[in-house]
Design an enzyme around this catalytic site. Structure first.
Site, PDB file in Angstrom:
ATOM      1  N   CYS A 114       0.816  -1.229   0.000  1.00  0.00           N
ATOM      2  CA  CYS A 114       0.000   0.000   0.000  1.00  0.00           C
ATOM      3  C   CYS A 114       0.846   1.274   0.000  1.00  0.00           C
ATOM      4  O   CYS A 114       0.319   2.363  -0.231  1.00  0.00           O
ATOM      5  CB  CYS A 114      -0.959  -0.003   1.179  1.00  0.00           C
ATOM      6  SG  CYS A 114      -2.056  -1.420   1.203  1.00  0.00           S
ATOM      7  N   HIS A 247      -2.951   7.211   2.482  1.00  0.00           N
ATOM      8  CA  HIS A 247      -3.450   5.937   1.957  1.00  0.00           C
ATOM      9  C   HIS A 247      -4.872   5.701   2.467  1.00  0.00           C
ATOM     10  O   HIS A 247      -5.190   5.983   3.621  1.00  0.00           O
ATOM     11  CB  HIS A 247      -2.525   4.800   2.405  1.00  0.00           C
ATOM     12  CG  HIS A 247      -3.077   3.455   2.080  1.00  0.00           C
ATOM     13  ND1 HIS A 247      -3.516   3.124   0.820  1.00  0.00           N
ATOM     14  CD2 HIS A 247      -3.286   2.353   2.856  1.00  0.00           C
ATOM     15  CE1 HIS A 247      -3.961   1.881   0.838  1.00  0.00           C
ATOM     16  NE2 HIS A 247      -3.834   1.396   2.051  1.00  0.00           N
ATOM     17  N   ASN A 277     -10.093  -0.021  -0.250  1.00  0.00           N
ATOM     18  CA  ASN A 277      -8.631   0.062  -0.203  1.00  0.00           C
ATOM     19  C   ASN A 277      -8.076  -0.483  -1.519  1.00  0.00           C
ATOM     20  O   ASN A 277      -8.152  -1.683  -1.785  1.00  0.00           O
ATOM     21  CB  ASN A 277      -8.133  -0.757   0.997  1.00  0.00           C
ATOM     22  CG  ASN A 277      -6.619  -0.718   1.151  1.00  0.00           C
ATOM     23  OD1 ASN A 277      -5.897  -0.283   0.250  1.00  0.00           O
ATOM     24  ND2 ASN A 277      -6.140  -1.198   2.279  1.00  0.00           N
TER      25      ASN A 277
HETATM   26  N1  ACO Z   1     -18.742  -8.137   8.910  1.00  0.00           N
HETATM   27  C1  ACO Z   1     -19.199  -8.376  10.152  1.00  0.00           C
HETATM   28  N2  ACO Z   1     -18.405  -8.653  11.193  1.00  0.00           N
HETATM   29  C2  ACO Z   1     -17.092  -8.716  10.957  1.00  0.00           C
HETATM   30  C3  ACO Z   1     -16.537  -8.488   9.708  1.00  0.00           C
HETATM   31  C4  ACO Z   1     -17.423  -8.193   8.657  1.00  0.00           C
HETATM   32  N3  ACO Z   1     -17.007  -7.957   7.404  1.00  0.00           N
HETATM   33  N4  ACO Z   1     -15.200  -8.594   9.779  1.00  0.00           N
HETATM   34  C5  ACO Z   1     -14.906  -8.862  11.059  1.00  0.00           C
HETATM   35  N5  ACO Z   1     -16.052  -8.950  11.786  1.00  0.00           N
HETATM   36  C6  ACO Z   1     -16.216  -9.233  13.186  1.00  0.00           C
HETATM   37  C7  ACO Z   1     -15.032  -9.943  13.783  1.00  0.00           C
HETATM   38  O1  ACO Z   1     -15.145 -11.327  13.546  1.00  0.00           O
HETATM   39  C8  ACO Z   1     -15.151  -9.599  15.253  1.00  0.00           C
HETATM   40  O2  ACO Z   1     -16.119 -10.461  15.821  1.00  0.00           O
HETATM   41  P1  ACO Z   1     -15.895 -11.080  17.295  1.00  0.00           P
HETATM   42  O3  ACO Z   1     -15.772  -9.889  18.190  1.00  0.00           O
HETATM   43  O4  ACO Z   1     -17.117 -11.900  17.483  1.00  0.00           O
HETATM   44  O5  ACO Z   1     -14.621 -11.866  17.163  1.00  0.00           O
HETATM   45  C9  ACO Z   1     -15.795  -8.211  15.240  1.00  0.00           C
HETATM   46  O6  ACO Z   1     -16.291  -8.004  13.907  1.00  0.00           O
HETATM   47  C10 ACO Z   1     -14.826  -7.081  15.578  1.00  0.00           C
HETATM   48  O7  ACO Z   1     -13.597  -7.278  14.919  1.00  0.00           O
HETATM   49  P2  ACO Z   1     -12.386  -6.297  15.121  1.00  0.00           P
HETATM   50  O8  ACO Z   1     -11.241  -6.839  14.354  1.00  0.00           O
HETATM   51  O9  ACO Z   1     -12.219  -5.961  16.546  1.00  0.00           O
HETATM   52  O10 ACO Z   1     -12.956  -4.971  14.421  1.00  0.00           O
HETATM   53  P3  ACO Z   1     -12.213  -3.623  14.144  1.00  0.00           P
HETATM   54  O11 ACO Z   1     -13.005  -2.514  14.679  1.00  0.00           O
HETATM   55  O12 ACO Z   1     -10.753  -3.699  14.461  1.00  0.00           O
HETATM   56  O13 ACO Z   1     -12.333  -3.505  12.550  1.00  0.00           O
HETATM   57  C11 ACO Z   1     -11.030  -3.861  10.597  1.00  0.00           C
HETATM   58  C12 ACO Z   1     -11.780  -4.492  11.741  1.00  0.00           C
HETATM   59  C13 ACO Z   1     -12.020  -3.079   9.745  1.00  0.00           C
HETATM   60  C14 ACO Z   1     -10.399  -4.962   9.773  1.00  0.00           C
HETATM   61  C15 ACO Z   1      -9.951  -2.905  11.141  1.00  0.00           C
HETATM   62  O14 ACO Z   1      -9.211  -3.529  12.127  1.00  0.00           O
HETATM   63  C16 ACO Z   1      -9.045  -2.389  10.056  1.00  0.00           C
HETATM   64  O15 ACO Z   1      -9.454  -1.683   9.163  1.00  0.00           O
HETATM   65  N6  ACO Z   1      -7.762  -2.695  10.159  1.00  0.00           N
HETATM   66  C17 ACO Z   1      -6.800  -2.270   9.164  1.00  0.00           C
HETATM   67  C18 ACO Z   1      -6.766  -3.306   8.136  1.00  0.00           C
HETATM   68  C19 ACO Z   1      -6.311  -2.804   6.818  1.00  0.00           C
HETATM   69  O16 ACO Z   1      -6.575  -1.680   6.442  1.00  0.00           O
HETATM   70  N7  ACO Z   1      -5.659  -3.659   6.086  1.00  0.00           N
HETATM   71  C20 ACO Z   1      -5.368  -3.356   4.764  1.00  0.00           C
HETATM   72  C21 ACO Z   1      -4.015  -3.273   4.377  1.00  0.00           C
HETATM   73  S1  ACO Z   1      -2.980  -2.326   5.368  1.00  0.00           S
HETATM   74  C22 ACO Z   1      -3.157  -0.855   5.020  1.00  0.00           C
HETATM   75  O17 ACO Z   1      -3.680  -0.558   3.995  1.00  0.00           O
HETATM   76  C23 ACO Z   1      -2.674   0.084   6.008  1.00  0.00           C
END
Ligand code: ACO
Length: 320
Positions: A114, A247, A277
């Site tokens: 990214c 980003h 993304n």
């Molecule tokens: N729909 C519904 N529920 C979901 C989904 C979904 N698509 N995905 C995850 N969940 C659930 C999880 O299973 C979890 O359930 P649980 O509590 O029963 O285990 C719950 O939602 C909460 O999950 P968290 O991981 O705590 O949620 P968070 O608020 O951290 O959001 C997310 C998750 C959106 C992935 C966030 O952490 C994020 O955006 N992280 C960065 C990831 C990223 O951007 N990666 C891309 C590449 S890196 C970059 O570009 C910088």
């Protein structure tokens, strides 16, 4: 006289097909409400089966060349950032070069996930500001829909396809004022697509795997630190930026970073709601949008930032 590199034109391209959160509800156990509140994403574009990263790159590049009033033949360097190349080799940059009808000048890919476009633009700046190249084409092009496991709700809702390009030309006026690149391979396991090809077969999983929460925290910290580093190097304050183009991974990452830096959201260009993304394509896509809708004006200060797998991160400060 000092020589600078300056962006002479921008372009972008998004595949026609749009995948909405509502459509995702019928594919995995998720909801439009969850995706919007946790990520800010409403929809993303998806490449058609026959489209390759070089096809998206070609469309974006033609638009950037038009905007710069240049022909493909004027380009003497191509740097293309992608994590989803057309093939193992040749590089997608070489394939793009052929599509543009050019037969000379270096062309190579940059793989920094990214942060790819920031790495590519910083590299092109070295060539152009040193006089080695006159007009560089710098592209971010990605088809993440091909490396996403469409049955994994943790990742499949986050990504989209697209390309953005800029023409970077020699200039006596700034231009790119500074670039800062970083990497720490110690974080390579929290975000990866760890598959590889051996003996004609895929070994390991070729799909994106990540520790979402760890990535989130790392991204906010890296984006904040990179902005502070850029400000210090240029003797500027956060209030001196006219536009912040980070980003586009998650609106909450963007908002937390802007808040920590004291940058109001009115000065932040966001596209994550419409594009998801798009990895290395996200910054040039957002830049092109803000240039074309007239927000970005001559002489304004713009901070571009990337963060992604590796981990890699970095910033570019430029004056428009
Ligand atoms: N729909 C519904 N529920 C979901 C989904 C979904 N698509 N995905 C995850 N969940 C659930 C999880 O299973 C979890 O359930 P649980 O509590 O029963 O285990 C719950 O939602 C909460 O999950 P968290 O991981 O705590 O949620 P968070 O608020 O951290 O959001 C997310 C998750 C959106 C992935 C966030 O952490 C994020 O955006 N992280 C960065 C990831 C990223 O951007 N990666 C891309 C590449 S890196 C970059 O570009 C910088």
């Amino acid at each position: 006289m000092a020589m600078y590199s300056k962006i002479a034109g921008t372009g972008s391209y998004l595949p026609k097909k749009i995948l909405t959160n509502i459509e995702l509800e019928s594919m995995v156990d998720t909801s439009d409400e969850w995706i919007q509140t946790r990520t800010g994403i409403v929809q993303r574009h998806i490449a058609s089966d026959g489209q390759m990263a070089s096809d998206l790159a070609f469309e974006a590049s033609c638009r950037a060349l038009d905007a710069a009033n240049l022909k493909a033949q004027d380009i003497d360097l191509i740097i293309l950032a992608t994590t989803t190349p057309d093939m193992i080799f040749p590089s997608t940059a070489c394939i793009l070069q052929e599509k543009l009808g050019i037969t000379d000048g270096p062309a190579f890919d940059v793989q920094a996930v990214c942060s790819g476009f920031i790495y590519a633009l910083a590299t092109a700046d070295m060539f152009v500001s040193s006089g080695k190249s006159k007009n560089a084409l710098v592209v971010g092009a990605e088809i993440y829909s091909r490396i996403v496991d469409w049955s994994d709700r943790n990742t499949c809702v986050l990504f989209g396809d697209g390309a953005g390009a800029v023409v970077l030309s020699q200039s006596e006026q700034p231009g790119i004022l500074s670039s800062h690149l970083h990497a720490n391979g110690g974080y390579s396991k929290i975000l990866a697509a760890p598959g590889r090809i051996s003996g004609g077969k895929i070994q390991g999983t070729p799909f994106i795997a990540m520790e979402g929460n760890t990535v989130f925290k790392f991204a906010v910290k890296a984006l904040e630190e990179a902005a502070i580093e850029s400000l210090a190097a240029n003797n500027l304050k956060a209030s001196d930026f006219d536009w912040f183009i980070p980003h586009q991974a998650n609106i909450r990452i963007i908002k937390s970073t802007a808040h920590k830096l004291g940058i109001p959201m009115e000065k932040v260009v966001t596209t994550v709601d419409r594009h998801g993304n798009t990895s290395a394509a996200s910054v040039p896509l957002a830049l092109d949008l803000a240039v074309r809708d007239g927000r970005i004006l001559s002489n304004q200060y713009i901070l571009l930032e990337g963060v992604g797998g590796g981990f890699t991160w970095g910033s570019i400060l430029l004056q428009w």
